[in-house]
Motif scaffolding. Structure first.
Motif, mmCIF file in Angstrom:
data_model
loop_
_atom_site.group_PDB
_atom_site.id
_atom_site.type_symbol
_atom_site.label_atom_id
_atom_site.label_comp_id
_atom_site.label_asym_id
_atom_site.label_seq_id
_atom_site.Cartn_x
_atom_site.Cartn_y
_atom_site.Cartn_z
ATOM 1 N N ALA A 1 -28.129 25.434 32.916
ATOM 2 C CA ALA A 1 -26.854 26.194 31.609
ATOM 3 C C ALA A 1 -27.237 24.317 30.534
ATOM 4 C CB ALA A 1 -25.133 26.143 31.983
ATOM 5 N N GLY A 2 -26.961 23.490 31.650
ATOM 6 C CA GLY A 2 -26.970 22.232 30.671
ATOM 7 C C GLY A 2 -28.106 21.904 29.737
ATOM 8 N N CYS A 3 -29.268 22.285 30.333
ATOM 9 C CA CYS A 3 -30.880 22.685 29.464
ATOM 10 C C CYS A 3 -30.565 23.604 28.703
ATOM 11 C CB CYS A 3 -32.307 22.704 30.700
ATOM 12 S SG CYS A 3 -32.528 22.023 31.787
ATOM 13 N N LEU A 4 -29.669 24.766 28.823
ATOM 14 C CA LEU A 4 -30.045 25.557 27.670
ATOM 15 C C LEU A 4 -29.147 25.597 26.564
ATOM 16 C CD1 LEU A 4 -30.572 28.291 26.440
ATOM 17 C CD2 LEU A 4 -28.566 29.119 28.359
ATOM 18 N N ILE B 1 -35.656 28.314 24.398
ATOM 19 C CA ILE B 1 -34.608 28.783 24.270
ATOM 20 C C ILE B 1 -34.827 30.080 25.543
ATOM 21 C CG2 ILE B 1 -32.801 30.221 23.875
ATOM 22 C CD1 ILE B 1 -32.472 28.281 21.450
ATOM 23 N N LEU B 2 -35.854 30.737 24.982
ATOM 24 C CA LEU B 2 -35.861 32.126 26.185
ATOM 25 C C LEU B 2 -36.158 31.551 27.227
ATOM 26 C CD1 LEU B 2 -36.487 34.817 25.811
ATOM 27 C CD2 LEU B 2 -38.738 34.978 25.451
ATOM 28 N N PHE B 3 -36.986 30.816 27.422
ATOM 29 C CA PHE B 3 -37.813 30.111 29.291
ATOM 30 C C PHE B 3 -36.256 29.863 29.742
ATOM 31 C CE2 PHE B 3 -39.660 27.111 32.043
ATOM 32 C CZ PHE B 3 -40.463 28.164 32.171
ATOM 33 N N ALA B 4 -34.971 28.406 28.737
ATOM 34 C CA ALA B 4 -34.120 28.436 29.533
ATOM 35 C C ALA B 4 -32.628 29.672 30.204
ATOM 36 C CB ALA B 4 -33.753 27.295 28.905
ATOM 37 N N VAL B 5 -33.189 30.185 28.731
ATOM 38 C CA VAL B 5 -32.129 31.887 29.519
ATOM 39 C C VAL B 5 -32.669 32.640 30.518
ATOM 40 C CG1 VAL B 5 -31.421 33.937 28.790
ATOM 41 C CG2 VAL B 5 -31.277 31.777 26.589
ATOM 42 N N ILE B 6 -33.800 32.781 30.554
ATOM 43 C CA ILE B 6 -34.701 33.221 31.597
ATOM 44 C C ILE B 6 -34.373 33.054 32.756
ATOM 45 C CG2 ILE B 6 -36.617 34.611 32.478
ATOM 46 C CD1 ILE B 6 -37.642 34.901 29.755
ATOM 47 N N MET B 7 -34.146 31.349 32.810
ATOM 48 C CA MET B 7 -34.577 30.524 34.299
ATOM 49 C C MET B 7 -32.891 30.726 35.131
ATOM 50 S SD MET B 7 -36.941 27.212 34.502
ATOM 51 C CE MET B 7 -35.678 26.987 33.420
ATOM 52 N N ILE C 1 -51.508 38.441 27.576
ATOM 53 C CA ILE C 1 -50.883 38.293 29.369
ATOM 54 C C ILE C 1 -50.308 36.813 29.794
ATOM 55 C CG2 ILE C 1 -52.061 37.657 31.816
ATOM 56 C CD1 ILE C 1 -53.773 39.712 30.886
ATOM 57 N N PRO C 2 -50.427 35.222 28.960
ATOM 58 C CA PRO C 2 -49.810 34.563 29.140
ATOM 59 C C PRO C 2 -48.305 34.262 29.476
ATOM 60 C CG PRO C 2 -52.360 34.102 28.058
ATOM 61 C CD PRO C 2 -51.398 35.405 28.174
ATOM 62 N N ILE C 3 -48.288 34.675 27.449
ATOM 63 C CA ILE C 3 -46.562 34.672 27.694
ATOM 64 C C ILE C 3 -46.323 35.531 29.150
ATOM 65 C CG2 ILE C 3 -45.388 35.405 26.068
ATOM 66 C CD1 ILE C 3 -47.007 34.763 23.518
ATOM 67 N N VAL C 4 -46.098 36.944 28.896
ATOM 68 C CA VAL C 4 -45.190 37.873 29.389
ATOM 69 C C VAL C 4 -45.603 36.675 31.174
ATOM 70 C CG1 VAL C 4 -45.470 39.735 31.280
ATOM 71 C CG2 VAL C 4 -46.429 39.562 28.301
ATOM 72 N N SER C 5 -46.365 36.457 31.541
ATOM 73 C CA SER C 5 -47.082 35.653 33.829
ATOM 74 C C SER C 5 -45.880 34.408 33.325
ATOM 75 C CB SER C 5 -48.304 35.184 33.678
ATOM 76 O OG SER C 5 -49.277 36.366 33.472
ATOM 77 N N VAL C 6 -46.030 33.774 32.114
ATOM 78 C CA VAL C 6 -44.923 32.295 32.487
ATOM 79 C C VAL C 6 -43.765 32.783 31.986
ATOM 80 C CG1 VAL C 6 -44.320 30.276 30.893
ATOM 81 C CG2 VAL C 6 -46.833 30.597 30.791
ATOM 82 N N MET C 7 -43.561 34.021 31.126
ATOM 83 C CA MET C 7 -41.416 34.165 31.762
ATOM 84 C C MET C 7 -41.808 35.324 33.272
ATOM 85 S SD MET C 7 -40.409 33.018 28.838
ATOM 86 C CE MET C 7 -41.275 32.628 27.387
ATOM 87 N N LEU C 8 -42.379 35.689 33.421
ATOM 88 C CA LEU C 8 -42.051 36.227 34.659
ATOM 89 C C LEU C 8 -42.060 35.113 35.323
ATOM 90 C CD1 LEU C 8 -44.662 39.316 35.186
ATOM 91 C CD2 LEU C 8 -42.477 39.748 34.854
ATOM 92 N N TYR C 9 -42.966 34.125 35.781
ATOM 93 C CA TYR C 9 -42.542 32.823 36.508
ATOM 94 C C TYR C 9 -41.159 32.095 36.452
ATOM 95 C CZ TYR C 9 -43.065 28.394 37.648
ATOM 96 O OH TYR C 9 -43.388 27.052 38.130
#
Length: 469
Positions: A157-160, A296-302, A355-363
């Motif tokens: 949450a702090g990162c986000l 922001i998107l990566f932090a939200v997903i995590m 594919i890389p974008i989707v894979s990274v977000m799924l990661y």
């Protein structure tokens, strides 16, 4: 309706524990802000608009200052968690970070920023050792996994927060928020009792009983008090020396579990991806995403994924989540590796550059459902009371060391193509799944003493029925 009843039963009578866990880990929000602070702030500091003249070389040392502080804080962490207790160590960490944020907000020279981040590293090390110890020792075993994961959710949450406010608000906004968070923990957590385990360990039975009664407000504590007391008496026969981590079989097994999990987290690529996300997407030739939006998107997903995982820790167990996470994470990494392998060999991959974008977000999802949250929970469970401070401190140090090694390996392999590192990370993920299946015991629903007996290769029923000396 059945699910609602089940959840209600799990959390019934646990509000004092939940309040203590949340108020005691507010610091982690500030720590997450500290970790993520450099991402939006370095571009500002090296720009013409910066209120502090900063070179790119100076800016690169901001992360190093944090890591150096964490290493230098190892002796003080072990000393304070044992000498003054888990609760006071958390308060001390908040006190330190309060002044660190103040220095960042008011500093007009990079020296102040470096010193502040150095002390943030010391405070972060202390808090991330003391908090899991404290929570594991106050929590009812039916929700211990969830409560132990709160500190990680707070950090995410702090990162986000810093990703959201950093690029769009004045420089002093993040430090002011960090100061407010530290003050809140100092004011609120001061009224929460110390861990009953620690109080009994320090021969304060009356205070320990009052503490346990506070955290078990709806049930009698006589039986649990005796169990804790017996566990402490047994564990006190094992001397709390560093060499005992290697001499005593159960400690050695706990150390191996902790080492592999910390190495596995880093060699599943989390640090590399978080620190090189934009480079990876750029080399993939994918659609453009600006840095602020991507972060922001990566932090939200995590955060969302980790929150969901924390609610399942005490339902499905540590092993299932860890194995599932490792296999799925390995698959995401393998897909990324194959994409970059084809691109490296000269194939036209523009049509599948999504594919890389989707894979990274799924990661981000697959890593956080297990690998990103289970290790910190398990590490707090597998060490006995006498060895917790040493074991948890070494665990924290090892995470940093393995993170540095993983980054160095990535940088070395980069010259052979980006795909090589991702193949390595994928293999490590699958190997970690196998290690978890064959070596790590399931700790869900077990008391801390029962976990110790499992590590010793004994059934808990044998210990309870055995005559005492």
């Amino acid at each position: 309706m059945t699910v609602k009843t089940s959840v209600t039963d799990i959390f019934r009578g646990t509000f004092p524990q939940l309040f203590a866990a949340v108020s005691g880990t507010l610091f982690a929000i500030s720590d997450g802000m500290t970790v993520g602070w450099t991402a939006p702030m370095i571009p500002y500091l090296i720009s013409e608009e910066s209120h502090i003249k900063t070179t790119r070389h100076e800016a690169e040392w901001l992360e190093t200052a944090l890591l150096v502080g964490a290493f230098c804080g190892l002796p003080t962490t072990m000393f304070f968690t044992e000498r003054i207790g888990r609760k006071k160590s958390l308060l001390l960490a908040s006190f330190i970070v309060l002044f660190a944020w103040l220095a960042i907000a008011l500093g007009n020279n990079m020296i102040y920023i470096f010193v502040a981040r150095f002390f943030c590293g010391i405070a972060g090390n202390m808090a991330f050792v003391a908090a899991p110890m404290y929570i594991a020792e106050i929590a009812d075993q039916k929700i211990r996994g969830f409560l132990s994961s709160i500190i990680y959710l707070m950090m995410l949450a702090g990162c986000l927060i810093v990703y959201c406010i950093g690029p769009f608000t004045p420089f002093y906004t993040a430090p002011i928020l960090g100061i407010c968070i530290a003050l809140t923990e100092l004011l609120v957590f001061s009224f929460v009792p110390e861990s009953p385990y620690y109080l009994l360990y320090k021969n304060k039975p009356e205070q320990a009983r009052k503490s346990l009664e506070h955290f078990r407000s709806t049930v009698a504590v006589d039986k649990e008090m005796k169990e804790i007391s017996d566990a402490i008496d047994r564990q006190k026969t094992e001397k709390g020396r560093i060499q005992d981590l290697f001499i005593i079989d159960s400690n050695r097994k706990a150390l191996l579990i902790m080492t592999v999990l910390n190495a596995g987290q880093n060699f599943c690529g989390i640090g590399v991806i978080m620190m090189n996300l934009h480079l990876i997407l750029s080399e993939a030739g994918s659609i453009y995403l600006d840095e602020a939006t991507t972060g922001i998107l990566f932090a939200v997903i995590m955060l969302v994924s980790a929150t969901g995982a924390s609610l399942q820790l005490d339902k499905y167990g540590r092993k299932l989540l860890l194995i599932t996470s490792a296999i799925l994470t390995g698959t995401c990494l393998l897909i990324i590796a194959l994409y970059f392998n084809l691109k490296y060999d000269g194939y036209n991959v523009i049509s599948v550059s999504w594919i890389p974008i989707v894979s990274v977000m799924l990661y981000a999802v697959t890593f956080k459902i297990g690998l990103g949250i289970v290790p910190i929970v398990v590490t707090a469970e597998v060490f006995p009371a006498k060895m917790k401070a040493i074991g948890m401190t070494i665990a924290d140090a090892m995470y940093v060391v393995w993170g540095i090694i993983a980054l160095q390996v990535y940088q070395w392999l980069y010259m052979y193509g980006l795909h090589v590192s991702f193949y390595l990370f994928a293999v490590c993920s699958y190997l970690l799944a196998g290690f978890t299946q064959w070596y790590i015991p399931e700790t869900k629903g077990k008391s801390l003493e029962e976990i110790q007996q499992i590590l010793k290769g004994r059934k808990f029923s044998e210990v309870i029925s055995a005559p005492t000396a």
